[in-house]
Design a protein around this motif. Structure first.
Motif, mmCIF file in Angstrom:
data_model
loop_
_atom_site.group_PDB
_atom_site.id
_atom_site.type_symbol
_atom_site.label_atom_id
_atom_site.label_comp_id
_atom_site.label_asym_id
_atom_site.label_seq_id
_atom_site.Cartn_x
_atom_site.Cartn_y
_atom_site.Cartn_z
ATOM 1 N N SER A 1 1.039 -1.478 -0.342
ATOM 2 C CA SER A 1 -0.158 0.482 0.107
ATOM 3 C C SER A 1 0.796 1.442 0.297
ATOM 4 O O SER A 1 1.932 1.108 0.041
ATOM 5 C CB SER A 1 -0.863 0.452 1.015
ATOM 6 N N ASN B 1 -1.000 -4.678 -9.700
ATOM 7 C CA ASN B 1 -1.919 -4.613 -9.454
ATOM 8 C C ASN B 1 -2.102 -4.543 -11.749
ATOM 9 O O ASN B 1 -1.143 -4.681 -12.135
ATOM 10 C CB ASN B 1 -3.034 -3.632 -9.318
ATOM 11 N N ARG C 1 -11.110 -5.746 -4.697
ATOM 12 C CA ARG C 1 -10.041 -6.401 -3.679
ATOM 13 C C ARG C 1 -8.379 -6.096 -4.921
ATOM 14 O O ARG C 1 -7.258 -6.014 -4.091
ATOM 15 C CB ARG C 1 -10.111 -7.006 -2.471
ATOM 16 N N SER D 1 -5.812 -3.254 -4.938
ATOM 17 C CA SER D 1 -5.321 -2.733 -3.664
ATOM 18 C C SER D 1 -4.384 -4.740 -3.040
ATOM 19 O O SER D 1 -3.195 -4.266 -2.978
ATOM 20 C CB SER D 1 -6.028 -2.718 -2.197
ATOM 21 N N ARG E 1 -1.823 -6.280 -4.954
ATOM 22 C CA ARG E 1 -0.141 -5.049 -4.881
ATOM 23 C C ARG E 1 0.473 -5.554 -4.127
ATOM 24 O O ARG E 1 0.212 -4.673 -3.096
ATOM 25 C CB ARG E 1 -0.307 -3.719 -5.405
#
Length: 300
Positions: free
Chosen positions: A170, A210, A265, A268, A271
Motif C-alpha cells: 500500500s 495490479n 479488492r 489494492s 499489489r
C-alpha cells in the motif's frame, strides 16, 4: 605240435579286438550322462536367488524401518543379518515380470503396495514436520510485527513452495509507481528478517502489481516496477543479516493475481510483495504441504 594264434593288428601296432557284445555300455553311459545333466539343471532352477531375496529384505527394511530379515526360501524368513553385506535395493517389478508363479507374483505385488504405502506415510510425516517449522517462523514474525504495530499489513499462508509472507504494498510501504521502501515498509521487512536469520531455507522475494498500467515514474511497465520492488526488499534483508546466497528476487507484474480484475479488492491486494520461505523437501512431499497445513489449523 604247437598252435600259433594269429591276431590282426591295426596300423601303428595296436591290437584290434572285437567287442561287439559290449557296445550297449556306450549307449547306457551316454544316457546316464544326459540324466545327470538334466538333474543338475533342474536342481539349479529350483534354488532361490539369495542375492535377490537379500536385496528385497534390505529395501523393505529401509522402507518400514524394521530389523533386517533374511529370506531363506519363498514363504520363510529368519530374523537377523543376511550375511551378504550391503545389498542394492531390488526393483520388485523385475521379480514380477520374470516368469514368477502366481503366488510369488502376488507376494511381490503386495510388497510393492506396502512399500508405496510406507513412502506415502513417510512423506506425510515429513510434510507435517515442515508445517510445524513454518508455523514456528510465522509466530516469530507475527510477534515482531506486533511490537512494531505493523501486523495488519502482512498475511501468511502455506502452499507448495513453502511459507508465503505477503506484504501488501500500500501507500505506506511503497510510494505510487515507486520501488523505494517507506518508513512503515522498512519496519515490516526489519520485523521479518530476524526469524529468517536462524533458518537455512532459501528465500524468494516476488514482486506483484495490479492490472493498472504504469503512467509515471522511472519504470516503463509493471514488469520493471515489480522486479525493482522485490530487489529493494532483498537488499533490505541482506542488510539485516540474511546471506545473499539464500535470496532471490523475481518480478511478475500483474500475471499472478490473487483476485481477478473484476474484484474490487484486486486494485489494492494484488499489489504486493511476497517473501517465500522455500521448502527444501522433494516435490512429492511439497505437494502435501497445503493439506498438512489445513490439518494443522483444524487441530490447533
Amino acid at each position: 605240435m604247437s598252435t600259433k594264434v594269429h591276431r590282426h593288428k591295426k596300423r601303428g601296432g595296436h591290437e584290434e579286438e572285437a567287442h561287439d557284445g559290449e557296445r550297449w555300455l556306450v549307449t547306457y553311459a551316454d544316457m546316464l550322462t544326459v540324466l545327470v545333466g538334466l538333474f543338475i539343471v533342474m536342481f539349479a532352477m529350483s534354488q532361490v536367488d539369495q542375492t535377490k531375496f537379500n536385496a528385497l529384505k534390505s529395501s523393505l527394511s529401509i522402507a518400514f524401518g524394521q530389523p533386517a530379515v533374511t529370506f531363506t526360501a519363498p514363504g520363510s524368513a529368519v530374523a537377523g543379518d543376511a550375511g551378504g553385506g550391503e545389498s542394492a535395493p531390488l526393483d520388485l517389478s523385475s521379480v514380477v515380470g520374470k516368469g514368477a508363479d502366481g503366488e510369488a507374483e502376488q507376494q511381490a505385488r503386495a510388497a510393492m503396495a506396502a512399500l508405496d504405502r510406507a513412502k506415502a506415510s513417510a512423506r506425510a510425516k515429513n510434510a507435517a514436520a515442515e508445517v510445524e517449522k513454518f508455523e514456528r517462523i510465522r509466530k516469530k514474525i507475527q510477534e515482531a510485527l506486533r511490537e512494531q504495530n505493523a501486523e495488519d499489513g502482512v498475511q501468511f499462508r502455506i502452499d507448495e513452495r513453502g511459507l508465503v509472507v505477503t506484504v501488501v504494498t500500500s501507500s505506506v510501504v511503497f510510494g505510487n509507481n515507486s520501488a523505494e521502501l517507506l518508513r512503515d515498509g522498512r519496519k515490516i521487512v526489519d520485523a521479518i528478517a530476524p526469524a529468517l536469520r536462524t533458518e537455512k531455507n532459501s528465500v524468494e522475494v516476488d514482486g506483484h502489481t495490479n492490472w493498472l498500467p504504469v503512467t509515471s515514474g522511472p519504470y516503463p511497465s509493471n514488469w520493471e516496477l515489480s522486479t525493482a520492488r522485490a530487489s529493494t526488499v532483498v537488499r533490505r534483508l541482506v542488510a539485516r543479516g540474511i546471506p545473499a546466497k539464500r535470496l532471490n528476487a523475481s518480478g511478475y507484474a500483474e500475471q499472478r493475481p490473487l483476485y481477478p480484475d473484476t474484484d474490487p479488492r484486486s486494485v489494492s491486494l494484488n499489489r504486493r510483495v511476497e517473501v517465500v520461505v522455500l521448502s527444501d523437501l522433494d516435490a512429492a512431499t511439497k505437494a502435501l504441504l497445503p493439506s498438512a497445513a489445513g490439518q494443522s489449523a483444524a487441530t490447533s
